[in-house]
Scaffold this motif. Structure first.
Motif, mmCIF file in Angstrom:
data_model
loop_
_atom_site.group_PDB
_atom_site.id
_atom_site.type_symbol
_atom_site.label_atom_id
_atom_site.label_comp_id
_atom_site.label_asym_id
_atom_site.label_seq_id
_atom_site.Cartn_x
_atom_site.Cartn_y
_atom_site.Cartn_z
ATOM 1 N N LEU A 194 0.840 -1.203 0.000
ATOM 2 C CA LEU A 194 0.000 0.000 0.000
ATOM 3 C C LEU A 194 0.875 1.252 0.000
ATOM 4 C CD1 LEU A 194 -2.968 -0.893 2.359
ATOM 5 C CD2 LEU A 194 -2.809 -1.030 -0.120
ATOM 6 N N SER A 195 1.977 1.204 0.765
ATOM 7 C CA SER A 195 2.884 2.365 0.788
ATOM 8 C C SER A 195 3.483 2.588 -0.593
ATOM 9 C CB SER A 195 4.008 2.147 1.797
ATOM 10 O OG SER A 195 3.491 1.673 3.003
ATOM 11 N N ALA A 196 3.859 1.484 -1.228
ATOM 12 C CA ALA A 196 4.443 1.592 -2.568
ATOM 13 C C ALA A 196 3.455 2.247 -3.523
ATOM 14 C CB ALA A 196 4.839 0.201 -3.071
ATOM 15 N N LEU A 197 2.190 1.851 -3.365
ATOM 16 C CA LEU A 197 1.133 2.402 -4.205
ATOM 17 C C LEU A 197 1.007 3.911 -3.999
ATOM 18 C CD1 LEU A 197 -1.445 1.693 -6.019
ATOM 19 C CD2 LEU A 197 -2.695 1.800 -3.878
ATOM 20 N N VAL A 198 0.955 4.293 -2.715
ATOM 21 C CA VAL A 198 0.817 5.721 -2.402
ATOM 22 C C VAL A 198 2.052 6.480 -2.894
ATOM 23 C CG1 VAL A 198 0.659 7.403 -0.511
ATOM 24 C CG2 VAL A 198 -0.691 5.296 -0.432
ATOM 25 N N TYR A 199 3.232 5.876 -2.682
ATOM 26 C CA TYR A 199 4.482 6.522 -3.089
ATOM 27 C C TYR A 199 4.499 6.766 -4.600
ATOM 28 C CZ TYR A 199 9.449 7.060 -4.043
ATOM 29 O OH TYR A 199 10.648 7.504 -4.494
ATOM 30 N N LYS A 200 4.088 5.734 -5.337
ATOM 31 C CA LYS A 200 4.067 5.817 -6.795
ATOM 32 C C LYS A 200 3.112 6.922 -7.249
ATOM 33 C CE LYS A 200 6.084 3.566 -10.136
ATOM 34 N NZ LYS A 200 7.544 3.513 -10.142
ATOM 35 N N ALA A 201 1.924 6.924 -6.641
ATOM 36 C CA ALA A 201 0.931 7.922 -7.022
ATOM 37 C C ALA A 201 1.404 9.317 -6.643
ATOM 38 C CB ALA A 201 -0.409 7.610 -6.347
ATOM 39 N N ALA A 202 2.077 9.408 -5.496
ATOM 40 C CA ALA A 202 2.506 10.716 -5.005
ATOM 41 C C ALA A 202 3.622 11.292 -5.872
ATOM 42 C CB ALA A 202 2.985 10.599 -3.553
#
Lengths: 273, 340
Positions: free
Chosen positions: A28-36
């Protein structure tokens, strides 16, 4: 800390935290990081594009309809399984778990075959002028199929534990069947119903395999959000995929928060004073 | 309201729970159904309530045949063993439930006033806003009673009302229920397996065994004139001594008791522990003390007779005795039944 009968709290807690971190928090962090990494303007452009908005719409509305349908049907199913004894009850009880056990793609293909214009159901419904396959109705049916067990399996145990004396007491006080249901049974089942509804809705929002076969996947009409994210992924546009997925993630979090608040309200009476 | 049961029968699957029970409860009477588990007492109570239907026989409320009237129209107040309070409603809402669902419409103010009255009656003023999970067992049982009384029942039915409570709370609630009964004079039937509770509380005790009435009467009648070894044994500790009856006298050991109306031959004498005495010399049944149990109000001696039977005696605290002593057990009074 008080001594516990079973040892191993540090070990058990450690394993749990590592597990949750690796399996849940890290992706989930990776997802948020990518989107951010997109920057706000690009992010906003992707998540508010017409095609994305249309996909939210069809996903959310279908999920809502599927959950509403399952609420009624799943409640009735749980009620019948708990309250009545009839031949084949155990078989039906086992059948409820089938959507959990079946690969969702298999379910999707089976549903498509049934509801296609030349399928068993599709040909009959077609004569009545109803098209299911390749329409939002098909998406709804696929979602309803995969999320049914959540409603049944959350309501069933609570209904089983309901003390029959409560209903007898309500009857002896002159309550009609309708008033006993509305004033006694339903309020006591509300927390379980909320839990089941939120799980079923979340599952419907994220469902992919069962839907893509029956949906037709026409952009702007029958393309679900999960599929849109998948298409971006196929195009190697990881940031856009992450951006769209983050919308699903945020929706799921918000819904869980709302459900928790509602549940806490419904369970106020269990607080000790 | 007078209740009459006429040869009521109830069968569950193949098990006969109640065999043709006939019973009359006068208006305003407080009656206990007393019996061991499986004696059918709860089934009878539930049939009077309308929570079970009789397979045979009739139940009358006054002159009206109530046998097939469903519970919600029967006008009974039922108090469950485990209270069955609605956990999601406050105490006040629980009490108001019957009035809210009633066909007779009442205003909110009316209901609130009645709830306040009932809370006062059951001595729970100020607890109306609590939830059942936040009050003690004794308080819950009082809420259950207030809730049952709120609908002005013709009959009050209580199923083991104090079964789940501590001994002290139980004794207080018993006296309190008796007071409420005297104040409201409502016909009341309650089920218990505790003879002390039945004798303490009831005007009349109905003793049941295997779905049949064995004996009924005032506490005095059933205590003083038990009609069978079962009633004798169920109402309290009992010793059984074999005896021989001839010519209206029962011979036990080297002593004899008057036994008017008992046929000659073998018989059994049933004696309460307090009706036995211990002497070192004299007439009686020779015995040897096995154990002495000291209690606040006296001493209980366990003694074995020559025939190997163990007797229990309650004697005065001054009696000197210890394990191993030999002497005689004398019988002050007992009930004699021909051996069956």
């Amino acid at each position: 800390m008080a001594r516990r009968v079973l040892p191993g709290l540090p070990l058990a807690l450690g394993i749990t935290l590592v597990y949750v971190s690796i399996i849940v928090v890290l992706p989930l962090s990776a997802l948020v990081y990518k989107a951010a990494s997109l920057g706000f303007e690009d992010y906003w452009r992707i998540v508010s594009s017409g095609r994305a908005l249309a996909s939210y719409r069809v996903t959310a509305l279908s999920a809502l309809a599927a959950t509403a349908f399952n609420l009624v049907f799943g409640f009735a199913l749980a009620w019948v399984l708990v309250r009545y004894r009839f031949p084949g009850r155990r078989f039906i009880d086992a059948l409820v778990d089938l959507p959990f056990a079946l690969p969702t793609a298999v379910a999707g293909i089976a549903l498509t075959a049934l509801f296609a214009p030349n399928g068993w159901f599709g040909s009959i419904l077609g004569e009545a002028g109803i098209t299911v396959a390749y329409t939002p109705l098909g998406i709804m049916i696929a979602m309803a199929f995969t999320s049914l067990p959540f409603i049944v399996r959350t309501i069933q145990p609570v209904l089983e534990d309901l003390d029959p004396a409560l209903e007898e007491a309500a009857q002896s006080l002159g309550g009609s069947d309708a008033s006993i249901f509305a004033r006694v049974i339903l309020p006591l089942l509300t927390p379980a119903i909320l839990a089941g509804v939120s799980l079923a809705f979340a599952r419907s929002l994220g469902e992919f395999g069962a839907i893509i076969f029956i949906a037709g996947n026409q952009p702007f009409s029958t393309e679900i959000t999960a599929l849109l994210a998948f298409i971006r992924l196929e195009e190697y546009d990881y940031q856009a995929a992450a951006a769209i997925a983050s919308v699903l993630l945020i929706t799921a979090f918000l819904m869980l928060a709302v459900t928790n608040i509602l549940q806490a309200r419904a369970l106020r009476y269990t607080a000790r004073g | 309201m007078k209740i009459r049961l006429d040869t009521v029968v109830k069968t569950f699957d193949t098990f006969r729970a109640v065999h043709g029970v006939s019973l009359e409860i006068e208006s305003g009477e407080l009656v206990a159904l007393l019996g061991p588990s499986g004696s059918g007492k709860t089934t009878i109570l539930r049939m009077v309530a309308g929570l079970e239907y009789a397979d045979g026989g009739k139940i009358y409320f006054g002159d009206e045949d109530a046998t097939d009237i469903p519970v919600r129209d029967r006008g009974v107040g039922f108090v469950f063993q485990h209270y069955a309070l609605f956990p999601h409603m406050t105490v006040a809402e629980n009490i108001a439930f019957g009035m809210k669902v009633s066909k007779v419409k009442r205003s909110k103010a009316e209901i609130a006033a009645r709830v306040a009255d009932l809370l006062r009656l059951v001595k729970l003023d100020g607890l109306g806003e609590r939830f059942p999970g936040q009050i003690s067992g004794g308080q819950r049982q009082r809420v259950a009673l207030a809730r049952a009384l709120a609908v002005d029942p013709k009959v009050l039915l209580l199923d083991e009302p104090f079964g789940a409570l501590d001994a002290n709370v139980r004794r207080d609630l018993r006296r309190w229920l008796r007071e409420i009964h005297e104040e409201l004079a409502i016909t009341t039937l309650f089920v218990t397996h505790d003879q002390e509770e039945a004798l303490d509380l009831a005007d009349r005790v109905v003793i049941l065994k295997d779905g049949k009435i064995v004996q009924q009467g005032t506490p005095e009648e059933v205590c003083r004139e038990p009609n069978s070894p079962f009633v004798m044994g169920f109402l309290g500790d009992t010793n059984r001594l074999p005896a021989n009856v001839s010519g209206g006298r029962a011979v036990v050991g080297n002593a004899a008791l008057p036994a008017p109306g008992v046929a000659d031959g073998k018989a059994e004498i049933f004696v309460r522990p307090s009706d036995l005495d211990w002497t070192e010399h004299g007439d009686g049944v020779p015995a040897k003390i096995l154990r002495v149990i000291d209690r606040p109000d006296g001493r209980r001696l366990l003694a074995a007779t020559d025939q190997g039977e163990t007797l229990e005696l309650d004697v005065a605290p001054e009696i000197q005795a210890k394990a191993g002593d030999e002497g005689f057990v004398t019988v002050r009074r007992g009930r004699i039944f021909a051996a069956g």
